[in-house]
Write a protein that holds these residues in place. Structure first.
Motif, PDB file in Angstrom:
ATOM      1  N   ALA A 108       4.894  -9.069  -3.194  1.00 54.27           N
ATOM      2  CA  ALA A 108       4.229  -7.792  -2.951  1.00 54.27           C
ATOM      3  C   ALA A 108       5.172  -6.621  -3.227  1.00 54.27           C
ATOM      4  CB  ALA A 108       3.739  -7.730  -1.510  1.00 54.27           C
ATOM      5  N   LYS A 109       4.562  -5.482  -3.565  1.00 54.79           N
ATOM      6  CA  LYS A 109       5.324  -4.269  -3.854  1.00 54.79           C
ATOM      7  C   LYS A 109       4.764  -3.104  -3.038  1.00 54.79           C
ATOM      8  CE  LYS A 109       6.498  -5.320  -8.652  1.00 54.79           C
ATOM      9  NZ  LYS A 109       6.377  -4.829 -10.029  1.00 54.79           N
ATOM     10  N   ARG A 110       5.622  -2.132  -2.823  1.00 54.62           N
ATOM     11  CA  ARG A 110       5.172  -0.907  -2.183  1.00 54.62           C
ATOM     12  C   ARG A 110       4.418  -0.064  -3.207  1.00 54.62           C
ATOM     13  NH1 ARG A 110      10.336   1.109   1.165  1.00 54.62           N
ATOM     14  NH2 ARG A 110       8.877   2.741   1.720  1.00 54.62           N
ATOM     15  N   LEU A 111       3.674   0.915  -2.727  1.00 57.60           N
ATOM     16  CA  LEU A 111       2.819   1.714  -3.608  1.00 57.60           C
ATOM     17  C   LEU A 111       3.604   2.380  -4.736  1.00 57.60           C
ATOM     18  CD1 LEU A 111      -0.018   2.832  -4.140  1.00 57.60           C
ATOM     19  CD2 LEU A 111       0.543   4.741  -2.647  1.00 57.60           C
ATOM     20  N   PRO A 122      -4.280  -4.050  -0.954  1.00 59.07           N
ATOM     21  CA  PRO A 122      -3.304  -4.102   0.142  1.00 59.07           C
ATOM     22  C   PRO A 122      -3.341  -5.473   0.812  1.00 59.07           C
ATOM     23  CG  PRO A 122      -5.178  -2.748   0.748  1.00 59.07           C
ATOM     24  CD  PRO A 122      -5.384  -3.134  -0.672  1.00 59.07           C
ATOM     25  N   ILE A 123      -2.175  -6.061   1.046  1.00 57.57           N
ATOM     26  CA  ILE A 123      -2.165  -7.420   1.601  1.00 57.57           C
ATOM     27  C   ILE A 123      -1.531  -7.497   2.985  1.00 57.57           C
ATOM     28  CG2 ILE A 123      -2.243  -8.551  -0.639  1.00 57.57           C
ATOM     29  CD1 ILE A 123       0.740  -9.030  -0.432  1.00 57.57           C
ATOM     30  N   ASN A 124      -1.191  -6.366   3.583  1.00 58.37           N
ATOM     31  CA  ASN A 124      -0.716  -6.396   4.969  1.00 58.37           C
ATOM     32  C   ASN A 124      -1.307  -5.207   5.712  1.00 58.37           C
ATOM     33  OD1 ASN A 124       0.778  -4.277   3.961  1.00 58.37           O
ATOM     34  ND2 ASN A 124       2.703  -4.930   4.885  1.00 58.37           N
ATOM     35  N   ASP A 125      -0.943  -5.080   6.997  1.00 61.81           N
ATOM     36  CA  ASP A 125      -1.545  -4.020   7.807  1.00 61.81           C
ATOM     37  C   ASP A 125      -0.614  -2.827   8.020  1.00 61.81           C
ATOM     38  OD1 ASP A 125       0.234  -5.272   9.423  1.00 61.81           O
ATOM     39  OD2 ASP A 125      -1.135  -5.561  11.098  1.00 61.81           O
ATOM     40  N   GLY A 126       0.352  -2.656   7.176  1.00 59.72           N
ATOM     41  CA  GLY A 126       1.160  -1.448   7.233  1.00 59.72           C
ATOM     42  C   GLY A 126       2.608  -1.673   7.601  1.00 59.72           C
ATOM     43  N   SER A 127       3.307  -0.592   7.681  1.00 56.73           N
ATOM     44  CA  SER A 127       4.734  -0.418   7.963  1.00 56.73           C
ATOM     45  C   SER A 127       5.637  -1.320   7.167  1.00 56.73           C
ATOM     46  CB  SER A 127       5.051  -0.478   9.426  1.00 56.73           C
ATOM     47  OG  SER A 127       4.626  -1.522  10.163  1.00 56.73           O
ATOM     48  N   PRO A 128       5.847  -1.049   5.939  1.00 54.20           N
ATOM     49  CA  PRO A 128       5.061  -0.235   5.024  1.00 54.20           C
ATOM     50  C   PRO A 128       3.935  -1.070   4.406  1.00 54.20           C
ATOM     51  CG  PRO A 128       6.976  -1.007   3.868  1.00 54.20           C
ATOM     52  CD  PRO A 128       7.074  -1.531   5.282  1.00 54.20           C
ATOM     53  N   PHE A 129       2.936  -0.389   3.848  1.00 58.50           N
ATOM     54  CA  PHE A 129       1.859  -1.110   3.176  1.00 58.50           C
ATOM     55  C   PHE A 129       2.415  -1.793   1.934  1.00 58.50           C
ATOM     56  CE2 PHE A 129      -1.040   1.635   5.570  1.00 58.50           C
ATOM     57  CZ  PHE A 129      -1.942   0.687   6.000  1.00 58.50           C
ATOM     58  N   LEU A 130       2.015  -3.032   1.751  1.00 54.96           N
ATOM     59  CA  LEU A 130       2.412  -3.794   0.566  1.00 54.96           C
ATOM     60  C   LEU A 130       1.163  -4.170  -0.212  1.00 54.96           C
ATOM     61  CD1 LEU A 130       5.111  -6.112   2.177  1.00 54.96           C
ATOM     62  CD2 LEU A 130       5.485  -4.056   0.810  1.00 54.96           C
TER      63      LEU A 130
END
Length: 159
Positions: A108-111, A122-130
Motif C-alpha cells: 500500500a501507498k499513501r495518497l 483505501p485499504i485501512n481506516d486511517g492514520s495515515p490512509f493507505l
C-alpha cells in the motif's frame, strides 16, 4: 459644508442635499420610520438615506435593533447536554477489512505516493490512509472495481 451631491438609483439623477434637507430627513428617522419610507417621501433610494444617516450620525440617532423577531417565542431553546453528546457512540459502522486488502497492505501507498495507473481504493481506516496501489487501467484494480459495482448493485436493489 452646505451642499452634498448624491447619486440616486439606476436613473443616475443627482440630488443636492442641503443641511436643511438632511435635518428634514432626520425628523422622520427619529419618529421611527424606516429608510425605505423616508426615501419614498424624498424620491430617492433607501441606500441614499442610509448613506446620509451614516455620514451624519449626530442627527440620525441609532435605532435599537429588534432582539427577537418573534416576541411570542421569547424563551430560548434548552441547550443540549454536552455530556450526553460525548457519551454517544458514532453512527458509523466499522467494516472489517477484506482478505484482499490485508494481502495488499504491505504494498500500500499513501495518497501523495500514488502514481497514475495505480488503484486508489483505501485499504485501512486511517492514520495515515493507505491505498491499494495495484496496477490498473482506470481508477481501481479489477478486484476493487468488482467490489464497487457489487456495492452499487446492492444499494440500488438490483440482482
Amino acid at each position: 459644508m452646505d451642499i452634498e451631491p448624491v447619486r440616486s438609483g439606476a436613473s443616475g439623477i443627482t440630488i443636492q442635499h442641503r443641511t436643511a434637507d438632511i435635518e428634514a430627513a432626520s425628523k422622520p428617522w427619529k419618529d421611527d420610520l424606516s429608510a425605505s419610507q423616508i426615501a419614498r417621501r424624498f424620491g430617492v433610494s433607501p441606500n441614499v438615506i442610509g448613506g446620509i444617516a451614516f455620514r451624519n450620525r449626530a442627527l440620525f440617532s441609532s435605532k435599537p435593533r429588534a432582539r427577537n423577531c418573534r416576541p411570542h417565542e421569547s424563551k430560548r431553546a434548552p441547550r443540549k447536554d454536552k455530556t450526553a453528546m460525548r457519551d454517544r457512540k458514532p453512527d458509523t459502522i466499522i467494516i472489517p477489512p477484506h482478505k484482499f486488502d490485508l494481502e495488499r497492505l504491505p504494498f500500500a501507498k499513501r495518497l501523495l505516493e500514488l502514481r497514475p495507473g495505480e488503484c486508489i481504493w483505501p485499504i485501512n481506516d486511517g492514520s495515515p490512509f493507505l491505498f491499494c496501489a495495484a496496477k490498473t487501467a482506470g481508477k481501481y484494480c479489477q478486484h476493487h472495481q468488482s467490489r464497487a459495482v457489487a456495492v452499487h448493485r446492492v444499494a440500488k436493489g438490483e440482482k
